[in-house]
Write a protein that holds these residues in place. Sequence first.
Motif, PDB file in Angstrom:
ATOM      1  N   SER A 179      62.160  48.602  41.664  1.00  0.00           N
ATOM      2  CA  SER A 179      63.188  49.110  40.909  1.00  0.00           C
ATOM      3  C   SER A 179      64.063  47.878  40.539  1.00  0.00           C
ATOM      4  O   SER A 179      64.516  47.285  41.295  1.00  0.00           O
ATOM      5  CB  SER A 179      63.788  50.167  42.652  1.00  0.00           C
ATOM      6  OG  SER A 179      65.479  50.164  42.447  1.00  0.00           O
ATOM      7  N   SER A 180      64.957  47.890  39.280  1.00  0.00           N
ATOM      8  CA  SER A 180      65.269  46.737  39.555  1.00  0.00           C
ATOM      9  C   SER A 180      66.104  47.153  37.999  1.00  0.00           C
ATOM     10  O   SER A 180      66.143  48.639  37.503  1.00  0.00           O
ATOM     11  CB  SER A 180      63.975  46.420  38.117  1.00  0.00           C
ATOM     12  OG  SER A 180      63.214  45.419  38.483  1.00  0.00           O
ATOM     13  N   TYR A 181      67.027  46.085  37.328  1.00  0.00           N
ATOM     14  CA  TYR A 181      68.067  46.025  36.478  1.00  0.00           C
ATOM     15  C   TYR A 181      68.103  45.631  35.431  1.00  0.00           C
ATOM     16  O   TYR A 181      67.426  43.886  35.631  1.00  0.00           O
ATOM     17  CB  TYR A 181      69.323  46.085  37.175  1.00  0.00           C
ATOM     18  CG  TYR A 181      70.276  46.366  35.792  1.00  0.00           C
ATOM     19  CD1 TYR A 181      70.762  48.040  35.789  1.00  0.00           C
ATOM     20  CD2 TYR A 181      71.300  45.293  35.385  1.00  0.00           C
ATOM     21  CE1 TYR A 181      71.512  48.250  34.425  1.00  0.00           C
ATOM     22  CE2 TYR A 181      71.633  45.891  33.884  1.00  0.00           C
ATOM     23  CZ  TYR A 181      72.162  46.861  34.106  1.00  0.00           C
ATOM     24  OH  TYR A 181      73.270  47.218  32.793  1.00  0.00           O
ATOM     25  N   PRO A 182      67.677  45.651  34.060  1.00  0.00           N
ATOM     26  CA  PRO A 182      67.128  45.474  33.285  1.00  0.00           C
ATOM     27  C   PRO A 182      67.956  43.668  32.945  1.00  0.00           C
ATOM     28  O   PRO A 182      69.391  44.309  33.442  1.00  0.00           O
ATOM     29  CB  PRO A 182      67.133  46.280  31.961  1.00  0.00           C
ATOM     30  CG  PRO A 182      68.142  46.930  32.275  1.00  0.00           C
ATOM     31  CD  PRO A 182      68.078  47.537  33.187  1.00  0.00           C
ATOM     32  N   GLY A 183      67.436  42.969  32.843  1.00  0.00           N
ATOM     33  CA  GLY A 183      68.436  41.809  32.010  1.00  0.00           C
ATOM     34  C   GLY A 183      67.270  40.518  31.232  1.00  0.00           C
ATOM     35  O   GLY A 183      66.111  40.397  32.017  1.00  0.00           O
ATOM     36  N   THR A 184      67.154  39.520  30.364  1.00  0.00           N
ATOM     37  CA  THR A 184      66.923  39.363  29.369  1.00  0.00           C
ATOM     38  C   THR A 184      66.972  38.006  30.393  1.00  0.00           C
ATOM     39  O   THR A 184      67.620  36.982  30.481  1.00  0.00           O
ATOM     40  CB  THR A 184      67.299  38.968  27.593  1.00  0.00           C
ATOM     41  OG1 THR A 184      67.118  40.647  27.301  1.00  0.00           O
ATOM     42  CG2 THR A 184      65.894  37.873  27.357  1.00  0.00           C
ATOM     43  N   PRO A 185      65.760  37.004  30.788  1.00  0.00           N
ATOM     44  CA  PRO A 185      64.174  37.201  29.985  1.00  0.00           C
ATOM     45  C   PRO A 185      63.260  37.986  30.992  1.00  0.00           C
ATOM     46  O   PRO A 185      62.158  37.981  31.105  1.00  0.00           O
ATOM     47  CB  PRO A 185      64.059  35.968  30.258  1.00  0.00           C
ATOM     48  CG  PRO A 185      63.999  35.058  31.595  1.00  0.00           C
ATOM     49  CD  PRO A 185      65.704  35.620  31.040  1.00  0.00           C
TER      50      PRO A 185
END
Lengths: 203, 596
Positions: free
Chosen positions: B31-37
Amino acid sequence: MNQAISLNIALVGVGGQGTLVAGKLLGTVATILGLEVKVSEVHGMSQRGGSVITYVRMAEHVASPIIEPAEADFVLAFEELEALRWAYLLKAGGSMMVNTMQTLPASVAIGAAAYPQDIIEALDSKTIGNSHVFAVDAQKLADEAGSYKATNIVMLGAMSRLTPIDEKVFTQAIDRVFPEKFRAINHKAFQSGSDIIKYTCEF
Amino acid sequence: MSQPVMTEKQILLGNEAIARGAYEAGVKVVSSYPGTPSTEITENAAKYPRIATEWATNEKVGLEVSYGASLGGGRAMSCMKHVGLNVAADPLFTASYTGVNGGLVVVVADDPGMHSSQNEQDSRHYARSAKLMMFEPSDSQECLDMTRAAFALSEKYDTPVMLRVTTRVAHSRTPVSVGEPQDQVIKPYVKDTMKFVMMPGMAIKRHVVVEQRQAQVANDADQGMIPNAFSVKTGDGQLGIITSGMAYQYVRGALPQAAIFKLGLVYPLPLAQIRAFAQTVERLVIVEELDPFLETEIKAAGIVCEGKALLTLQGEYSVARLKAALAEATILAPAFDLASLEPAPARPPVMCAGCPHKGLFMALSRLKVIVAGDIGCYTLGALAPTHAMDVCLCMGASVGMAHGIDKVSDTEMSRKTVAVIGDSTFLHTGISSLINSVYNRSTSTLIILDNSITGMTGHQQNAASGLNIHNQGAPELDLVALVRAIGVTAIHEVDPADIRACQRVIKQAIDEPMVSVVIAKRPCALIPSGIGDKDHVVHLDKDLCTRCMACIKIMCPALQKGPDGYPHVDPNICNSCHLCTRVCGFGALKAGGEAI
Ligand SMILES: Cc1ncc(C[n+]2csc(CCOP(=O)(O)OP(=O)(O)O)c2C)c(N)n1
């Protein structure tokens, strides 16, 4: 023979031009050859129409994934201004393939900066050593092959002529990287890129 | 193919390899929230059907979900960018005290050089302050191996384990030999309030456990009992380097004669081993990107070394940079007489053709309002041609900042300030701020740019987009109903491509003496629901065009001034948003299908 192959290839362009896929394909080429390879990509912000670069380094051993100034054997520029921007990466004796298209950066479009004139001629007249600049109308060739999106593969085809790598290896890599329905277009695009260099150089 | 290809290496992105490592370790929940990189880790985890993978609404939620999964007995992972860890720091620090049940791995991706970030923070400090072990891989194979091993170590030492990558590792493809996946094991749950309920009485006891554990880890690392903790390459006895992550690769390239002590475990450090290594070399240099993290630890242990006195705190390193600082710089011959070439004008990123944010920002620009901005594709509204953003700090900050400006005084500034936030960012950390604004009687205006996607990070679904990470249907949050439930009474909806309507609605919202919310809804031009009709791409009627260049000034990537002095529309790029037709005062730009 593969041990002898050591190539640094910079793929430069504007975000969204397909440098990522081209990098992946070259990575696959290196794997087929049994070489170590590192492909360094740009994701995120710059993909929104910014200047992007994918570095590909293949050799028996590769440490850093980054190509340093004057270390590239090839610079494949998908846009003319990007060719100029990244020219410092090419080493003496290296070859640059430039897709003959211009995408104006925003600063130029609104008149705050000027797009340099005759970039390809300028580069060609400023080469040192046995370095080469090749102009390729890759987008037109890709269109003819079936989709402008195959511009990146035309560029790889053009470069392939100047590498010691057997054309069959590229063909195999295309089969691995693309799903069935896109393979024919990409084979055709690759071939037309390769042919254009064959007919423009007396190698 | 007749030959089995199993043994052939695959070339995987560092982030793909992390997902593979987690899969092989039998991870059950990601379970994550997106974010580069960091984004591709979770996107690739979603490709393994046996993993329950999801986009969480923010990093704190993501980590709490993974923590819950670990408590429930499964192996779990959360991935985030460096600034995401700031958001998830609260659960992280106390999870260090409780320890885990199933293995719990927290991946954090730093961005030296700020390719796609608002700061250059060094997340290794979190390992020290939360008292957690942290690994740092230097290529994709190590991404896989360290991730896989991290789950077992998490269970062995009863702790969350951190994995830190940097952009160059996360986004480089290198060869990887994959392994056999382990079964997914769900361990039994045993109620243990002394371990899992962190009230002072329990936490005081757990803190003792934490300190013992960290000492044990350091000791075991020194004894060679922790996989991937370190490796040593001998050199000529002169120069010795201690390094980790991508810096290790640059050291290999730049300093072939040097002895190298490569750390995989960057916290806690195997200090006895480092001390022994230090004795084998004349000069010891620590090579690490960003902060003197290793250097500080090593110096604190009384080991003499150099580091940031020689090398910068900023940006990425490279072979050339290291050579310049530590060896004879080799000058390679370039292909061109570079000094005689014209400089290339910069090419910063721009809003895409058909981007729904553009129309709204043109309206903001015309209204000359002060814009408290937020993070997303729309942050590009701060640049030319609209220049319509005054501040951008961190995700979700726009709402509170506008309220703060509203409260500071009854100035011209407070009367013409608006907050601008994307849909994903609003869900991430904007909602609680809006509750605060309403509760504290703000008169601020919030514009939610609902493009039905998390755009900036490469198009991840979110709770308001109606789809989940697998692109399957999901409950779609009703933003209007949500905002109303919060207590906002002045709610407006507008099409961001209609510049005039935007101007009118925003002006009205600013004048309202309470919190008002404008929802500007139109899908991102790069997602299926936002891709324009190719039959309606714009074309130019030269007879009507006065070459005033008003259309060119909106800086649409599909519009360029041609050599003939007329605007030229690239039909491959045009997304039929027709924004340019609205700025043309002469009717010269027409949507395809319209009669000329
Ligand atoms: C705490 C934190 N997590 C993640 C990110 C990475 N990030 C930057 S913008 C963004 C979301 C943008 O989505 P949205 O608000 O919907 O705007 P859009 O890009 O679609 O216009 C994310 C996840 C970040 N900067 N900070």
